[in-house]
Design a protein around this motif. Structure first.
Motif: not given
Length: 326
Positions: A273-289
């Motif tokens: 919640x709010x502004x929090x520092x986390x370690x994130x493992x993610x799978x990319x869905x899309x890259x766009x402008x």
């Protein structure tokens, strides 16, 4: 001493594509593969000294000193022959990949009792494990199957229903406390196995628009240790979708975190919640402008809380990193 000239090969130099250059530099941790110096200016050397042969196996990152040695033959010392350079390249790239992956594991980030994956995507992880040919920890999986809590693919079977009027609940409320811990342990081990097999791309090492477009694409598994802004959404039957994003230099990593997969009250109300520092493992869905912004849309696989910035052990030089930003 005899200096080997590139002109002797009779080949004209071809410009190394920027995407290929970025791949070579990323894989070596932006360091010389021979002396492994932290020198900021590393160069790309053609192992066979053919400046037109721009394939990845023929390109090695070296510092200026080692680059000179690679073009020089000494009679009384061990020379940087093509075979030795290739060996340096492979060994160093493998070491960087392994060290980077290990740095993503909780036990390498600080105190294990305080740092752990407190969000695991129970729906997506079994599919990823299967896609990469990985197995859940066999003994624990067998025990959970025997207790009718999970199937062989890793899909959960609820132990009991939850009161639909309950204000807040997660997937673990469908199990007794001891069974919830066993299930969470199974998925934690699966996340770590996935990391060590897939070798996720460390976003903190490549956080520029050009490198992002060169090195990641939809389906890429990536990792970062970073401050995220979590915006809570409307709660529907005790479950909410939280919009999470991290921004820097007109680049944004964006994901949707479903609270149903959060483990532990402190993580539910305090970490995501709010502004929090986390370690994130993610799978990319899309890259766009999006206007002037480059957006990486991703699906969270696992999020970790309790990680210490001071114990972050990435092999990549911090000056390249977006990893420890806001």
């Amino acid at each position: 001493m005899m200096l080997t000239s590139q002109r002797a090969h009779g080949k004209r130099r071809k410009r190394i594509p920027k995407s290929l250059e970025n791949q070579v530099l990323y894989k070596c941790g932006f360091r010389c593969c021979v002396c492994r110096t932290n020198e900021s200016s590393v160069q790309i050397h053609h192992i066979d000294q053919d400046p037109s042969n721009n394939i990845e196996d023929n390109l090695v990152a070296v510092c200026s000193n080692c680059h000179d040695k690679a073009h020089t033959t000494h009679q009384l010392s061990r020379n940087l022959t093509p075979s030795r350079l290739f060996e340096f390249k492979i060994n160093w790239e493998n070491e960087i990949a392994e060290r980077s992956s290990k740095s993503m594991l909780p036990e390498n980030q600080g105190n294990l009792s305080n740092a752990m994956w407190t969000f695991v995507n129970h729906q997506r992880l079994p599919d990823l494990m299967s896609g990469y040919g990985l197995k859940f920890e066999p003994q624990l999986l067998h025990e959970l199957i025997e207790d009718n809590l999970i199937d062989v693919q890793g899909n959960l079977k609820f132990e009991h229903d939850v009161n639909p009027t309950k204000a807040v609940y997660t997937i673990y409320d469908h199990y007794r406390w001891d069974n919830a811990r066993r299930i969470h342990s199974l998925f934690l081990k699966a996340v770590d196995k996935l990391i060590m097999t897939v070798r996720p791309i460390e976003l903190g090492a490549i956080w520029t628009k050009t490198q992002i477009k060169n090195l990641i694409s939809p389906g890429s598994i990536c990792f970062c240790f970073r401050g995220f802004m979590f915006q809570r959404g409307c709660s529907i039957e005790g479950v909410e979708n939280r919009h999470a994003y991290a921004r820097a230099k007109n680049i944004e990593l964006r994901m949707l975190v479903n609270s149903f997969h959060i483990y532990g009250t402190s993580a539910y109300v305090g970490h995501f919640v709010g502004n929090s520092r986390v370690a994130a493992l993610v799978m990319v869905k899309d890259i766009f402008r999006e206007g002037n912004k480059l957006v990486i849309s991703a699906t969270p696989i696992a999020l970790g809380s309790g990680f210490s910035i001071y114990d972050y052990s990435s092999p990549y030089p911090l000056k390249y990193g977006w990893a420890i930003g806001r």
